[in-house]
Enzyme design. Structure first.
Site, PDB file in Angstrom:
ATOM      1  CB  SER A  12      -0.908  -0.075   1.234  1.00 37.38           C
ATOM      2  OG  SER A  12      -0.244   0.260   2.223  1.00 37.38           O
ATOM      3  CE  LYS A  13      -1.654   6.537  -3.120  1.00 33.60           C
ATOM      4  NZ  LYS A  13      -1.809   5.182  -3.871  1.00 33.60           N
ATOM      5  NE  ARG A  14       0.490   0.601   5.879  1.00 33.21           N
ATOM      6  CZ  ARG A  14       0.699  -0.817   6.080  1.00 33.21           C
ATOM      7  NH1 ARG A  14       2.052  -0.853   6.537  1.00 33.21           N
ATOM      8  NH2 ARG A  14       0.170  -1.819   6.036  1.00 33.21           N
ATOM      9  CG  HIS A  15       4.541  -1.112   1.855  1.00 36.15           C
ATOM     10  ND1 HIS A  15       3.138  -1.615   1.646  1.00 36.15           N
ATOM     11  CD2 HIS A  15       4.837  -1.615   2.899  1.00 36.15           C
ATOM     12  CE1 HIS A  15       3.135  -2.452   2.859  1.00 36.15           C
ATOM     13  NE2 HIS A  15       3.978  -2.387   3.299  1.00 36.15           N
ATOM     14  N   GLY A  16       5.770   3.270   0.083  1.00 40.41           N
ATOM     15  CA  GLY A  16       6.511   4.009  -1.105  1.00 40.41           C
ATOM     16  C   GLY A  16       5.719   3.757  -2.201  1.00 40.41           C
TER      17      GLY A  16
END
Length: 460
Positions: free
Chosen positions: A237-241
């Site tokens: 998801s987004k928080r993985h970059g």
RNA sequence: GUCCCCAUCGUCUAGUGGCCAAGGACACUACCCUUUCACGGUAGGAACACGGGUUCGAAUCCCGUUGGGGACGCCA
């Protein structure tokens, strides 16, 4: 029978890595078997779907080279079809109207979760249908007992107890159909033979199978692909970059490398790591797809990209790198010069962006000095070397690696210096950093005029 | 919590009962090449989650345990 498969994104965001992988496996499967790959836009969520996201997904597919067949299918244009199907279930007593409010359901759901139960619709309206005058959603009347079993190409036989399932909503109170319903109606009417999708849909499948059965429709083959995780083993998801394929495009990855890398997440063909697109199509099949989730590894992607980059001619590489140089404020005017420059740096960048960054010094009128490098090498000792070198290089008529090397060799001997102490000040003067291709090569490519100008500036 | 899925080096994977004292690749370490950095080459460390079965024989089959993930929406 030629397979017909589909990729069915909802236009609520750009094409992300997981979606691209799903699309890729569908595409490879279709191309391998000479089948058909269609794209269906699942835009029934009017709240969140936008044309911009749709275009972005299409652009992402195009960039990746995932060409689709036939016309695009929009769910919002198939409303009559869904209405008919809803009505059919209603007429046959296989669906019923439900007037429970979302708030009411939410309260019950939370209570069930708090009590350690699986949240399930309690069947209130199934037992006591609301009067026809009240607004209502439509629920599917699912069997309360028995087992639902289906076959999955990646995992074998999977079965669920029907008692675990509940009466899912197939149409909202505003009349629009919901996902699990449209997916079945569409896949059947679009004559899909194989449903290839992410693992996260595994739990939806028994509900869908029940719907196929209610309509007496043939059930397609399923293949649930293992998911792609971030380094923390959670759904990417987004928080993985970077998760959008365009972010990878902007980082300087090649579509063929993305394809190659993504294909190897969950699929393999012996010990082979690097595949051309043609090889992928030739060798791909679903029976070599595993069932273990994979973690996205940027380092391996970079390596795969470097392997693909290595196959290009210098001329192609220059064209590929040009936009990234432009982004650095560098324009290429002299093609021959550009080719020599890029050729000298091609082993030093695993992405086009890295290649552009490494090569930029060739094209700048005024290079930027790395403070640490300048401090270490452009000291009085270094400047003395540069001064002497300038004088000797200035006398040269020929300008090539051989004559430059001869100058350096002689200078080293005369000044009693090791080559590294000679090369580094020059390297900093030419590139601004301590890292570059061989220094004779750099000088040879830069040419006499640029070389002398840069020495002068380093001495200033 | 309930259900479903998954389980080989740090990571991607090969392996479909004997060819496995487990192979390849990325990453990592050392050395070689060398004017720096890369590239390339050589070498090295590194895994069958655990416990029971089945079998002459199990990484491979079965059961359990543990761990991880996913799903439980009038989202898709």
């Amino acid at each position: 029978m030629k397979p017909r498969v589909r990729f069915a994104p909802s236009p609520t965001g750009p094409l992300h890595i997981g979606g691209a992988r799903t699309a890729l496996f569908n595409w490879l499967f279709a191309r391998h078997h000479g089948g058909t790959f269609v794209l269906r836009i699942e835009d029934t969520d009017l709240e969140r779907s936008t044309k911009e996201f749709e275009q972005s997904i299409l652009d992402g597919m195009t960039w990746m080279g995932l060409t689709w067949d036939d016309e695009l299918v929009y769910q919002t244009q198939r409303m009559p079809l869904y209405k008919d199907h809803v009505q059919k279930l209603l007429d046959e007593g296989k669906a019923y109207r439900c007037s429970c409010t979302p708030e009411e359901l939410e309260t019950k759901r939370k209570a069930a979760l708090a009590a350690g139960q699986k949240p399930k619709y309690d069947g209130k309206c199934r037992k006591n249908p609301p009067p026809a005058s009240t607004p209502a959603a439509i629920r599917f009347k699912a069997p309360e007992m028995g087992t639902t079993t289906f076959h999955d190409i990646c995992r074998g036989t999977i079965s669920f107890e029907n008692s675990e399932l509940d009466d899912l909503i197939i149409a909202r109170s505003d009349g629009t159909p919901t996902y699990n319903f449209t997916v079945v109606v569409d896949d059947v009417t679009m004559k899909m033979t194989h449903i290839i999708r992410g693992d996260d849909h595994l739990n939806n499948t028994p509900r869908q199978v029940l719907l196929y059965q209610a309509f007496n429709y043939p059930i397609p083959e399923f293949a649930h692909l293992p998911m792609i995780y971030g380094p923390d083993r959670k759904k990417l998801s987004k928080r993985h970059g970077a998760t959008s394929v365009f972010e990878y495009k902007d980082m300087g990855f090649l579509p063929s490398a993305m394809m190659n890398y993504l294909a190897r997440l969950g699929w393999s063909s012996g010990d082979q790591e690097i595949f051309t697109i043609e090889e992928l199509i030739e060798k791909f099949d679903l029976n070599q797809v595993g069932s273990t989730p994979a973690i996205f590894d940027l380092e391996k992607l970079r390596w795969v990209n470097s392997q693909h980059l290595a196959k290009y001619s210098v001329a192609d590489l220059v064209n590929l790198t040009r936009p990234f140089l432009q982004q650095l404020g560098v324009a290429l005017t002299d093609q021959t010069y550009a080719e020599r420059a890029i050729a000298s740096e091609r082993e030093r960048g695993k992405t086009l962006k890295e290649l552009a960054e490494a090569s930029a010094f060739y094209f700048r009128d005024e290079i930027v000095f790395d403070p640490t490098a300048a401090e270490k090498w452009l000291n009085p000792e270094g400047k003395k070397i540069l001064t002497t070198l300038r004088d000797r290089l200035g006398t040269l008529n020929d300008w090539n690696v051989d004559v430059i090397k001869a100058i350096f060799d002689a200078l080293g001997k005369d000044m009693g210096l090791k080559m590294v102490n000679l090369a580094q000040p020059v390297r900093v003067a030419m590139t601004g950093t301590t890292v570059s291709p061989g220094i004779y090569e750099v000088l040879a490519i830069l040419g006499k005029e640029r070389t002398l100008k840069r020495i002068a500036r380093a001495l200033a």
